[in-house]
Design a protein around this motif. Structure first.
Motif, PDB file in Angstrom:
ATOM      1  N   SER A  35      -3.572   5.323 -12.285  1.00  0.00           N
ATOM      2  CA  SER A  35      -2.905   5.726 -11.050  1.00  0.00           C
ATOM      3  C   SER A  35      -3.395   4.843  -9.919  1.00  0.00           C
ATOM      4  CB  SER A  35      -3.171   7.205 -10.725  1.00  0.00           C
ATOM      5  OG  SER A  35      -4.544   7.400 -10.448  1.00  0.00           O
ATOM      6  N   GLY A  36      -2.658   4.854  -8.831  1.00  0.00           N
ATOM      7  CA  GLY A  36      -3.034   4.057  -7.678  1.00  0.00           C
ATOM      8  C   GLY A  36      -2.321   4.562  -6.447  1.00  0.00           C
ATOM      9  N   THR A  39      -2.141   2.799   1.087  1.00  0.00           N
ATOM     10  CA  THR A  39      -2.451   3.493   2.333  1.00  0.00           C
ATOM     11  C   THR A  39      -2.118   2.564   3.500  1.00  0.00           C
ATOM     12  OG1 THR A  39      -4.738   2.689   2.581  1.00  0.00           O
ATOM     13  CG2 THR A  39      -4.372   4.563   1.099  1.00  0.00           C
ATOM     14  N   SER A  40      -2.396   3.007   4.707  1.00  0.00           N
ATOM     15  CA  SER A  40      -2.146   2.149   5.866  1.00  0.00           C
ATOM     16  C   SER A  40      -3.153   1.005   5.937  1.00  0.00           C
ATOM     17  CB  SER A  40      -2.210   2.973   7.159  1.00  0.00           C
ATOM     18  OG  SER A  40      -3.483   3.563   7.311  1.00  0.00           O
ATOM     19  N   LEU A  41      -4.233   1.075   5.145  1.00  0.00           N
ATOM     20  CA  LEU A  41      -5.266   0.045   5.173  1.00  0.00           C
ATOM     21  C   LEU A  41      -5.230  -0.880   3.968  1.00  0.00           C
ATOM     22  CD1 LEU A  41      -8.385   2.069   6.412  1.00  0.00           C
ATOM     23  CD2 LEU A  41      -6.935   0.533   7.738  1.00  0.00           C
ATOM     24  N   CYS A  42      -4.922  -0.363   2.790  1.00  0.00           N
ATOM     25  CA  CYS A  42      -5.044  -1.178   1.590  1.00  0.00           C
ATOM     26  C   CYS A  42      -4.198  -0.590   0.468  1.00  0.00           C
ATOM     27  CB  CYS A  42      -6.503  -1.261   1.138  1.00  0.00           C
ATOM     28  SG  CYS A  42      -7.188   0.331   0.601  1.00  0.00           S
ATOM     29  N   PHE A  43      -4.190  -1.279  -0.668  1.00  0.00           N
ATOM     30  CA  PHE A  43      -3.575  -0.726  -1.873  1.00  0.00           C
ATOM     31  C   PHE A  43      -4.558  -0.901  -3.027  1.00  0.00           C
ATOM     32  CE2 PHE A  43      -2.226  -5.187  -1.819  1.00  0.00           C
ATOM     33  CZ  PHE A  43      -2.421  -5.599  -3.119  1.00  0.00           C
ATOM     34  N   PHE A  44      -4.440  -0.052  -4.029  1.00  0.00           N
ATOM     35  CA  PHE A  44      -5.326  -0.162  -5.185  1.00  0.00           C
ATOM     36  C   PHE A  44      -4.662   0.491  -6.387  1.00  0.00           C
ATOM     37  CE2 PHE A  44      -6.401   3.801  -3.062  1.00  0.00           C
ATOM     38  CZ  PHE A  44      -6.478   4.716  -4.101  1.00  0.00           C
ATOM     39  N   TYR A  45      -5.143   0.109  -7.568  1.00  0.00           N
ATOM     40  CA  TYR A  45      -4.721   0.752  -8.801  1.00  0.00           C
ATOM     41  C   TYR A  45      -5.890   0.722  -9.764  1.00  0.00           C
ATOM     42  CZ  TYR A  45      -0.441   2.882 -10.525  1.00  0.00           C
ATOM     43  OH  TYR A  45       0.514   3.797 -10.871  1.00  0.00           O
ATOM     44  N   ASP A  46      -5.984   1.770 -10.593  1.00  0.00           N
ATOM     45  CA  ASP A  46      -7.073   1.882 -11.571  1.00  0.00           C
ATOM     46  C   ASP A  46      -6.568   1.502 -12.956  1.00  0.00           C
ATOM     47  OD1 ASP A  46      -8.609   2.844  -9.499  1.00  0.00           O
ATOM     48  OD2 ASP A  46      -8.380   4.949 -10.058  1.00  0.00           O
ATOM     49  N   PHE A  47      -7.383   0.741 -13.688  1.00  0.00           N
ATOM     50  CA  PHE A  47      -7.008   0.251 -15.004  1.00  0.00           C
ATOM     51  C   PHE A  47      -8.164   0.416 -15.992  1.00  0.00           C
ATOM     52  CE2 PHE A  47      -4.954  -2.296 -11.733  1.00  0.00           C
ATOM     53  CZ  PHE A  47      -3.613  -2.327 -12.139  1.00  0.00           C
ATOM     54  N   THR A  48      -7.820   0.452 -17.276  1.00  0.00           N
ATOM     55  CA  THR A  48      -8.801   0.244 -18.335  1.00  0.00           C
ATOM     56  C   THR A  48      -8.435  -1.061 -19.030  1.00  0.00           C
ATOM     57  OG1 THR A  48      -7.549   1.423 -20.058  1.00  0.00           O
ATOM     58  CG2 THR A  48      -9.068   2.720 -18.693  1.00  0.00           C
ATOM     59  N   PHE A  49      -9.433  -1.841 -19.399  1.00  0.00           N
ATOM     60  CA  PHE A  49      -9.223  -3.116 -20.075  1.00  0.00           C
ATOM     61  C   PHE A  49      -9.960  -3.113 -21.411  1.00  0.00           C
ATOM     62  CE2 PHE A  49      -8.573  -4.096 -15.618  1.00  0.00           C
ATOM     63  CZ  PHE A  49      -7.480  -4.957 -15.632  1.00  0.00           C
ATOM     64  N   PRO A  50      -9.399  -3.772 -22.431  1.00  0.00           N
ATOM     65  CA  PRO A  50     -10.081  -3.841 -23.731  1.00  0.00           C
ATOM     66  C   PRO A  50     -11.121  -4.948 -23.779  1.00  0.00           C
ATOM     67  CG  PRO A  50      -7.929  -4.907 -23.884  1.00  0.00           C
ATOM     68  CD  PRO A  50      -8.032  -4.332 -22.484  1.00  0.00           C
ATOM     69  N   PHE A  51     -11.509  -5.440 -22.599  1.00  0.00           N
ATOM     70  CA  PHE A  51     -12.497  -6.519 -22.495  1.00  0.00           C
ATOM     71  C   PHE A  51     -13.144  -6.410 -21.115  1.00  0.00           C
ATOM     72  CE2 PHE A  51      -8.182  -8.004 -21.551  1.00  0.00           C
ATOM     73  CZ  PHE A  51      -8.311  -8.285 -20.202  1.00  0.00           C
ATOM     74  N   LEU A 100      -1.312  11.569 -17.449  1.00  0.00           N
ATOM     75  CA  LEU A 100      -1.512  12.027 -16.074  1.00  0.00           C
ATOM     76  C   LEU A 100      -0.232  12.644 -15.524  1.00  0.00           C
ATOM     77  CD1 LEU A 100      -3.144  12.073 -13.353  1.00  0.00           C
ATOM     78  CD2 LEU A 100      -2.154   9.819 -12.908  1.00  0.00           C
ATOM     79  N   VAL A 101       0.878  11.941 -15.674  1.00  0.00           N
ATOM     80  CA  VAL A 101       2.155  12.395 -15.131  1.00  0.00           C
ATOM     81  C   VAL A 101       2.613  13.692 -15.795  1.00  0.00           C
ATOM     82  CG1 VAL A 101       4.620  11.834 -15.077  1.00  0.00           C
ATOM     83  CG2 VAL A 101       2.938  10.139 -14.347  1.00  0.00           C
ATOM     84  N   SER A 122       2.371   7.823  -6.269  1.00  0.00           N
ATOM     85  CA  SER A 122       2.011   9.131  -5.730  1.00  0.00           C
ATOM     86  C   SER A 122       2.552   9.362  -4.331  1.00  0.00           C
ATOM     87  CB  SER A 122       0.486   9.299  -5.722  1.00  0.00           C
ATOM     88  OG  SER A 122      -0.120   8.298  -4.929  1.00  0.00           O
ATOM     89  N   GLY A 123       3.125   8.332  -3.704  1.00  0.00           N
ATOM     90  CA  GLY A 123       3.698   8.489  -2.376  1.00  0.00           C
ATOM     91  C   GLY A 123       5.109   7.945  -2.341  1.00  0.00           C
ATOM     92  N   SER A 124       5.852   8.289  -1.315  1.00  0.00           N
ATOM     93  CA  SER A 124       7.227   7.815  -1.205  1.00  0.00           C
ATOM     94  C   SER A 124       7.237   6.305  -0.998  1.00  0.00           C
ATOM     95  CB  SER A 124       7.930   8.505  -0.030  1.00  0.00           C
ATOM     96  OG  SER A 124       7.255   8.233   1.184  1.00  0.00           O
ATOM     97  N   VAL A 125       8.212   5.647  -1.608  1.00  0.00           N
ATOM     98  CA  VAL A 125       8.317   4.199  -1.524  1.00  0.00           C
ATOM     99  C   VAL A 125       9.749   3.824  -1.150  1.00  0.00           C
ATOM    100  CG1 VAL A 125       6.471   3.739  -3.186  1.00  0.00           C
ATOM    101  CG2 VAL A 125       8.796   4.104  -4.006  1.00  0.00           C
TER     102      VAL A 125
END
Length: 212
Positions: A35-36, A39-51, A100-101, A122-125
């Protein structure tokens, strides 16, 4: 949308967060997004990587994001019931986001479709966003409990908006400087209690909180 007001930055960052998820999924087979947010300051997303994730991957991801924009892929906002949204994400192989969804207590779930891929937002786009400038500034690794299992997540963080705004704000490490959970974990203040799906304060953390 060519100024750096809170409202325009929010629109840019929400679109950039979804774009980030799509770019990572395309570049790194086996990477899963969770999920990610923008915001008014930044953007982010969380990931898992196999490495192990390396900081030099950020420039590769930026280039893929720019390529997706250059290709002018169709962008659509979809509204689906949680079950249907989860099935769509599972079809893409994004099992963590699907789980999650599926558990969201919402009548409908917003999905951002970029080309053939969908991402949970998670927010309107908006569908007609033109992203002027953006920069991936940093990444943070932290552990989290997902579906009862401890996983290492990599949070990739960036800023989007007009050129001067991005240039100014990208020097501040906006998010990680106030990411208290990661700082507490790194400092040995918290420990995961896996059987309860919670965190507990270690002795050093308790001393800091209580002022002993």
């Amino acid at each position: 949308m060519k100024n750096s007001s809170d409202s325009s930055s929010l629109v840019f960052n929400r679109f950039a967060a979804s774009l980030l998820a799509v770019a990572v999924a395309e570049l790194f087979p086996g990477a899963l997004f969770v999920s990610g947010e923008g915001t008014s300051l930044c953007f982010f997303y969380d990931f898992t990587f196999p490495f192990p994730f390396r900081s030099d991957f950020l420039s590769l991801i930026e280039e893929r994001m720019r390529l997706i924009i250059k290709e002018k892929r169709q962008v659509r906002l979809l509204e689906m019931m949680p079950f249907n949204a989860a099935e769509r994400l599972r079809h893409q192989g994004q099992f963590l986001a699907a789980d999650l969804v599926a558990h969201l207590e919402m009548a409908t779930v917003p999905l951002y479709q970029i080309g053939n891929d969908v991402v949970y937002s998670s927010g309107s786009v908006a569908e007609d966003v033109t992203l002027p400038f953006f920069k991936l500034t940093e990444q943070i690794s932290f552990s989290a409990l997902i579906e009862g299992q401890e996983k290492i997540l990599v949070r990739i963080i960036g800023i989007a908006g007009d050129k001067e705004f991005v240039k100014k704000e990208s020097k501040k490490n906006i998010y990680s400087s106030c990411f208290h959970r990661a700082l507490a974990e790194k400092g040995g203040l918290l420990a995961p209690q896996l059987d309860r799906g919670a965190w507990v304060w270690r002795a050093r953390g308790e001393a800091i909180v209580t002022g002993k």
